[in-house]
Design an enzyme around this catalytic site. Structure first.
Site, PDB file in Angstrom:
ATOM      1  N   ASP A  29       0.969  -1.270   0.045  1.00 11.55           N
ATOM      2  CA  ASP A  29       0.012  -0.124  -0.037  1.00 11.55           C
ATOM      3  C   ASP A  29       0.883   1.326  -0.053  1.00 11.55           C
ATOM      4  O   ASP A  29       2.007   1.122   0.632  1.00 11.55           O
ATOM      5  CB  ASP A  29      -0.917  -0.191   1.309  1.00 11.55           C
ATOM      6  CG  ASP A  29      -2.095   0.922   1.180  1.00 11.55           C
ATOM      7  OD1 ASP A  29      -2.383   1.568  -0.106  1.00 11.55           O
ATOM      8  OD2 ASP A  29      -2.600   1.243   2.220  1.00 11.55           O
ATOM      9  N   HIS A  46       2.244   3.544  -8.899  1.00 16.57           N
ATOM     10  CA  HIS A  46       1.923   2.095  -9.196  1.00 16.57           C
ATOM     11  C   HIS A  46       3.251   1.394 -10.149  1.00 16.57           C
ATOM     12  O   HIS A  46       3.543   0.357  -9.667  1.00 16.57           O
ATOM     13  CB  HIS A  46       0.765   1.963 -10.145  1.00 16.57           C
ATOM     14  CG  HIS A  46      -0.433   2.369  -9.154  1.00 16.57           C
ATOM     15  ND1 HIS A  46      -0.677   1.825  -8.001  1.00 16.57           N
ATOM     16  CD2 HIS A  46      -1.659   2.947  -9.688  1.00 16.57           C
ATOM     17  CE1 HIS A  46      -1.962   2.314  -7.538  1.00 16.57           C
ATOM     18  NE2 HIS A  46      -2.318   3.219  -8.334  1.00 16.57           N
ATOM     19  N   SER A  74      -7.590  -5.312  -4.781  1.00 14.13           N
ATOM     20  CA  SER A  74      -8.754  -5.842  -4.373  1.00 14.13           C
ATOM     21  C   SER A  74     -10.014  -5.859  -5.238  1.00 14.13           C
ATOM     22  O   SER A  74     -10.260  -4.896  -5.924  1.00 14.13           O
ATOM     23  CB  SER A  74      -8.898  -5.212  -2.880  1.00 14.13           C
ATOM     24  OG  SER A  74      -9.470  -3.975  -3.040  1.00 14.13           O
ATOM     25  N   TRP A  78     -11.994  -2.162  -7.733  1.00 17.94           N
ATOM     26  CA  TRP A  78     -12.794  -1.941  -8.854  1.00 17.94           C
ATOM     27  C   TRP A  78     -13.560  -0.641  -8.866  1.00 17.94           C
ATOM     28  O   TRP A  78     -13.979  -0.168  -9.905  1.00 17.94           O
ATOM     29  CB  TRP A  78     -13.764  -3.012  -8.985  1.00 17.94           C
ATOM     30  CG  TRP A  78     -13.030  -4.465  -9.490  1.00 17.94           C
ATOM     31  CD1 TRP A  78     -13.060  -5.601  -8.637  1.00 17.94           C
ATOM     32  CD2 TRP A  78     -12.450  -4.643 -10.715  1.00 17.94           C
ATOM     33  NE1 TRP A  78     -12.446  -6.452  -9.515  1.00 17.94           N
ATOM     34  CE2 TRP A  78     -12.042  -5.882 -10.622  1.00 17.94           C
ATOM     35  CE3 TRP A  78     -12.206  -4.161 -11.825  1.00 17.94           C
ATOM     36  CZ2 TRP A  78     -11.397  -6.556 -11.840  1.00 17.94           C
ATOM     37  CZ3 TRP A  78     -11.429  -4.434 -12.986  1.00 17.94           C
ATOM     38  CH2 TRP A  78     -11.007  -5.931 -12.912  1.00 17.94           C
ATOM     39  N   LEU A 140      10.480 -20.421  -5.113  1.00 22.93           N
ATOM     40  CA  LEU A 140       9.407 -19.628  -4.278  1.00 22.93           C
ATOM     41  C   LEU A 140       7.929 -19.941  -5.040  1.00 22.93           C
ATOM     42  O   LEU A 140       8.150 -19.706  -6.470  1.00 22.93           O
ATOM     43  CB  LEU A 140       9.857 -18.115  -4.337  1.00 22.93           C
ATOM     44  CG  LEU A 140       8.787 -16.952  -3.967  1.00 22.93           C
ATOM     45  CD1 LEU A 140       8.772 -17.056  -2.473  1.00 22.93           C
ATOM     46  CD2 LEU A 140       9.302 -15.723  -4.471  1.00 22.93           C
TER      47      LEU A 140
HETATM   48  C1  IPE Z   1      -5.435  -2.623   0.083  1.00 21.50           C
HETATM   49  O1  IPE Z   1      -4.969  -1.332  -0.200  1.00 21.50           O
HETATM   50  C2  IPE Z   1      -5.379  -3.435  -1.300  1.00 21.50           C
HETATM   51  C3  IPE Z   1      -4.187  -3.172  -1.845  1.00 21.50           C
HETATM   52  C4  IPE Z   1      -3.174  -3.224  -1.351  1.00 21.50           C
HETATM   53  C5  IPE Z   1      -4.102  -4.010  -3.281  1.00 21.50           C
HETATM   54  P1  IPE Z   1      -6.362  -0.242  -0.430  1.00 21.50           P
HETATM   55  O2  IPE Z   1      -5.559   1.112  -0.697  1.00 21.50           O
HETATM   56  O3  IPE Z   1      -7.131  -0.583  -1.531  1.00 21.50           O
HETATM   57  O4  IPE Z   1      -6.868  -0.181   1.059  1.00 21.50           O
HETATM   58  P2  IPE Z   1      -7.836   0.807   1.710  1.00 21.50           P
HETATM   59  O5  IPE Z   1      -8.884   1.209   1.034  1.00 21.50           O
HETATM   60  O6  IPE Z   1      -6.947   2.063   2.251  1.00 21.50           O
HETATM   61  O7  IPE Z   1      -8.072   0.162   3.136  1.00 21.50           O
HETATM   62  C1  IPE Z   2      -1.608   0.277  -3.565  1.00 23.22           C
HETATM   63  O1  IPE Z   2      -1.456   1.635  -3.369  1.00 23.22           O
HETATM   64  C2  IPE Z   2      -1.852  -0.237  -4.586  1.00 23.22           C
HETATM   65  C3  IPE Z   2      -3.432  -0.665  -4.898  1.00 23.22           C
HETATM   66  C4  IPE Z   2      -4.167  -0.774  -4.133  1.00 23.22           C
HETATM   67  C5  IPE Z   2      -3.549  -1.017  -6.343  1.00 23.22           C
HETATM   68  P1  IPE Z   2      -2.739   2.642  -3.365  1.00 23.22           P
HETATM   69  O2  IPE Z   2      -2.953   2.876  -4.639  1.00 23.22           O
HETATM   70  O3  IPE Z   2      -3.622   2.127  -2.425  1.00 23.22           O
HETATM   71  O4  IPE Z   2      -1.968   3.725  -2.525  1.00 23.22           O
HETATM   72  P2  IPE Z   2      -2.426   4.828  -1.680  1.00 23.22           P
HETATM   73  O5  IPE Z   2      -2.918   4.022  -0.479  1.00 23.22           O
HETATM   74  O6  IPE Z   2      -3.565   5.646  -2.426  1.00 23.22           O
HETATM   75  O7  IPE Z   2      -1.454   5.818  -1.168  1.00 23.22           O
HETATM   76 MG    MG Z   3      -4.144   2.367  -0.525  1.00 17.32          MG
END
Ligand code: IPE
Ligand code: IPE
Ligand code: MG
Length: 253
Positions: A29, A46, A74, A78, A140
């Site tokens: 995240d 990303h 997740s 979407w 792995l």
């Molecule tokens: C969790 O991150 C999902 C992934 C890392 C793929 P999110 O950024 O979507 O989670 P929330 O919404 O902050 O809980």
């Molecule tokens: C995690 O990074 C990657 C995905 C959920 C796809 P985020 O895109 O959630 O990054 P923040 O949380 O907005 O910084």
């Molecule tokens: Mg996030």
């Protein structure tokens, strides 16, 4: 007793080889916030995140970790703006194309969990090719959670269990913890020993709710694109100094 490392030792040197976690799961995240910090659009975050995936996967393979599960997208993701979702799907295809040779070189087997039927055709096809190509690798196992959420997974498992009971394949009283585990998408994978979440959020975000029952949790403020191999070693060292009691007393374990 808190673990007091020798100051001059790197985290890599502090790793105890016979206390390695067998399965590490990561909630990657903070890509968006990383981009914002650098005055860039979210997609740049990303892209940087993919570089971290490459480094951490390589390090995990080198260390002889058996399973690395990465939460990449997740069910709830979407609901992000269409522009970001489309760009992420395109990035996935590009990444797979680019990374498959490294996976082969590092003897990494790619598997996925999640509702892949929701992925665009081209993304799904690319993944299926990579799954086939790496299927015989013996190092792995990298489990990519894509279009995954734990409640989706558990609901899906419950539906299939109910169907099998109804069709006489199984009796209701035969539904054990093992049976439930076997109906989940992670059926051949041991539960994670260590869960790492980056970006300073203290939540699970619908990830592996059943499987994390006795997992050690590690949270770091580091944003995913800034998460280095040294940070990864640090998390492993931290894990190695915990006492996992599984409900027993300290004297028993
Ligand atoms: C969790 O991150 C999902 C992934 C890392 C793929 P999110 O950024 O979507 O989670 P929330 O919404 O902050 O809980
Ligand atoms: C995690 O990074 C990657 C995905 C959920 C796809 P985020 O895109 O959630 O990054 P923040 O949380 O907005 O910084
Ligand atoms: Mg996030």
């Amino acid at each position: 007793m808190p673990h007091v490392p020798k100051i001059s030792m790197s985290y890599k040197e502090q790793i105890i080889s016979d206390r390695m976690p067998r399965h590490i799961a990561i909630i990657m995240d903070g890509n968006g916030r990383w981009a914002k910090q650098h005055g860039l659009k979210r997609m740049f975050g990303h892209r940087e995140g993919v570089r971290t995936v490459h480094e951490i996967t390589t390090a995990a393979a080198e260390m002889g970790i058996d399973y690395l599960t990465l939460y990449a997208f997740s069910t709830e993701n979407w609901n992000r703006p269409k522009e970001e979702v489309d760009a992420l799907m395109a990035l996935l295809v590009e990444t797979i194309r680019q990374e498959t040779p490294t996976l082969m070189q590092n003897n990494v087997k790619l598997t996925t969990i999640g509702d892949l039927s929701r992925l665009p055709e081209v993304t799904r096809t690319k993944f299926e090719q990579c799954l086939q190509q790496t299927a015989a690798n013996t190092g792995l196992t990298m489990v990519l959670a894509l279009s995954y959420s734990s409640r989706w997974e558990i609901t899906d498992a419950m539906t299939r269990i109910a169907n099998d009971v109804q069709n006489g394949k199984m009796k209701a009283e035969e539904v054990s913890e093992q049976v439930v585990s076997d109906y989940l998408t992670t059926k051949s994978v041991p539960d994670p020993d260590l869960l790492i979440r980056t970006s300073g959020e203290y939540r699970i975000s619908n990830f592996l709710l059943w499987q994390l029952a006795y997992t050690e949790l590690y949270f770091t403020d580091c944003l995913w694109p800034d998460f280095t191999v040294e940070e990864f070693y640090k998390a492993i060292v931290d894990y190695q100094h915990r006492e996992r009691r599984f409900g027993k007393t300290s004297e028993q374990v």
